[in-house]
Design an enzyme around this catalytic site. Structure first.
Site, PDB file in Angstrom:
ATOM      1  N   LYS A  69      52.421  21.490 141.301  1.00 31.77           N
ATOM      2  CA  LYS A  69      52.566  22.896 140.930  1.00 31.77           C
ATOM      3  C   LYS A  69      52.270  23.098 139.442  1.00 31.77           C
ATOM      4  O   LYS A  69      52.143  22.128 138.688  1.00 31.77           O
ATOM      5  CB  LYS A  69      53.979  23.358 141.290  1.00 31.77           C
ATOM      6  CG  LYS A  69      54.253  23.306 142.795  1.00 31.77           C
ATOM      7  CD  LYS A  69      55.693  23.684 143.099  1.00 31.77           C
ATOM      8  CE  LYS A  69      55.991  23.622 144.586  1.00 31.77           C
ATOM      9  NZ  LYS A  69      57.407  23.975 144.864  1.00 31.77           N
ATOM     10  N   PHE A 113      63.344  34.747 147.616  1.00 26.48           N
ATOM     11  CA  PHE A 113      62.644  34.120 146.486  1.00 26.48           C
ATOM     12  C   PHE A 113      61.125  34.135 146.630  1.00 26.48           C
ATOM     13  O   PHE A 113      60.415  33.619 145.758  1.00 26.48           O
ATOM     14  CB  PHE A 113      63.120  32.674 146.304  1.00 26.48           C
ATOM     15  CG  PHE A 113      62.935  31.802 147.528  1.00 26.48           C
ATOM     16  CD1 PHE A 113      61.708  31.228 147.831  1.00 26.48           C
ATOM     17  CD2 PHE A 113      64.002  31.564 148.389  1.00 26.48           C
ATOM     18  CE1 PHE A 113      61.540  30.428 148.951  1.00 26.48           C
ATOM     19  CE2 PHE A 113      63.849  30.760 149.518  1.00 26.48           C
ATOM     20  CZ  PHE A 113      62.611  30.195 149.796  1.00 26.48           C
ATOM     21  N   THR A 133      64.112  19.267 147.921  1.00 29.63           N
ATOM     22  CA  THR A 133      63.574  20.502 147.350  1.00 29.63           C
ATOM     23  C   THR A 133      64.344  20.911 146.099  1.00 29.63           C
ATOM     24  O   THR A 133      63.754  21.314 145.101  1.00 29.63           O
ATOM     25  CB  THR A 133      63.610  21.631 148.397  1.00 29.63           C
ATOM     26  OG1 THR A 133      62.833  21.218 149.530  1.00 29.63           O
ATOM     27  CG2 THR A 133      63.046  22.924 147.846  1.00 29.63           C
ATOM     28  N   ARG A 145      60.974  14.564 141.934  1.00 28.92           N
ATOM     29  CA  ARG A 145      61.852  15.655 141.496  1.00 28.92           C
ATOM     30  C   ARG A 145      63.109  15.124 140.808  1.00 28.92           C
ATOM     31  O   ARG A 145      63.608  15.746 139.873  1.00 28.92           O
ATOM     32  CB  ARG A 145      62.202  16.544 142.679  1.00 28.92           C
ATOM     33  CG  ARG A 145      61.015  17.369 143.152  1.00 28.92           C
ATOM     34  CD  ARG A 145      61.383  18.209 144.353  1.00 28.92           C
ATOM     35  NE  ARG A 145      60.279  19.062 144.771  1.00 28.92           N
ATOM     36  CZ  ARG A 145      60.068  19.420 146.030  1.00 28.92           C
ATOM     37  NH1 ARG A 145      60.892  19.014 146.992  1.00 28.92           N
ATOM     38  NH2 ARG A 145      59.053  20.201 146.339  1.00 28.92           N
ATOM     39  N   ASN A 169      60.129  22.953 140.525  1.00 26.87           N
ATOM     40  CA  ASN A 169      60.373  21.613 141.081  1.00 26.87           C
ATOM     41  C   ASN A 169      59.128  20.734 141.185  1.00 26.87           C
ATOM     42  O   ASN A 169      59.096  19.790 141.947  1.00 26.87           O
ATOM     43  CB  ASN A 169      61.124  21.696 142.402  1.00 26.87           C
ATOM     44  CG  ASN A 169      60.353  22.381 143.504  1.00 26.87           C
ATOM     45  OD1 ASN A 169      59.189  22.744 143.338  1.00 26.87           O
ATOM     46  ND2 ASN A 169      60.993  22.566 144.646  1.00 26.87           N
ATOM     47  N   HIS A 201      54.806  20.159 145.721  1.00 27.34           N
ATOM     48  CA  HIS A 201      54.971  20.580 147.116  1.00 27.34           C
ATOM     49  C   HIS A 201      54.412  19.480 148.001  1.00 27.34           C
ATOM     50  O   HIS A 201      53.378  18.888 147.690  1.00 27.34           O
ATOM     51  CB  HIS A 201      54.190  21.875 147.381  1.00 27.34           C
ATOM     52  CG  HIS A 201      54.005  22.172 148.836  1.00 27.34           C
ATOM     53  ND1 HIS A 201      54.934  22.859 149.580  1.00 27.34           N
ATOM     54  CD2 HIS A 201      53.011  21.845 149.703  1.00 27.34           C
ATOM     55  CE1 HIS A 201      54.520  22.945 150.831  1.00 27.34           C
ATOM     56  NE2 HIS A 201      53.346  22.335 150.933  1.00 27.34           N
TER      57      HIS A 201
END
Length: 148
Positions: A9, A57, A91, A102, A112, A115
């Protein structure tokens, strides 16, 4: 062999974690089959996260994903979806074990870093969305040293 979709990300890209993350998957013995650095628009991000569209979210997640470049990847290997999720961690980074991506590099759930597909079927869907042209067709010469 099984395939999974992994996306670093925008926070992971901005923080210079791309090489570290790729290295963890390579060291495990998985084969990189597809790799792209790109920015995505809102419509594409909404399509990727369509299954989360009813969540409170959702809009923040879409804004986060379009805020900068991402690295989209396809990895191949035995049980790569399940094992990839273990490499990534929970997650919520607060619930991720040290040694996971993470657990080592993230603090907040909204930032985080990475994915990963959560099932073989979602991996197929995500790979088709992100790599409509397909992925590289090659086999690592290390397979006999990794797989029985």
């Amino acid at each position: 062999m099984e395939h999974t979709f992994i996306m670093i990300k925008p926070d992971g890209v901005q923080r210079g974690l791309v090489g570290e993350i790729i290295g963890r998957f390579e060291k495990k013995g998985f084969s990189l089959k597809g790799l792209k650095l790109l920015t995505v628009d809102q419509a594409f991000a909404e399509k990727h996260y369509a299954d989360l569209s009813a969540k409170p979210f959702f809009n923040g997640l879409v804004e986060y994903i379009i805020s900068g470049p991402v690295v989209a990847m396809v990895w191949e290997g035995k049980n790569v979806v399940t094992t990839g999720r273990k490499i990534i961690g929970a997650t919520n980074p607060a619930e991720s074990a040290p040694g996971t991506i993470r657990g080592d590099f993230a603090i907040d759930i909204g930032r985080n870093v990475i994915h990963g597909s959560d099932a073989v079927e979602s991996a197929k869907k995500e790979i088709a969305l992100w790599f409509p042209e397909g992925v590289a067709n090659w086999s690592s010469s290390l397979h006999p040293w990794i797989y029985e």
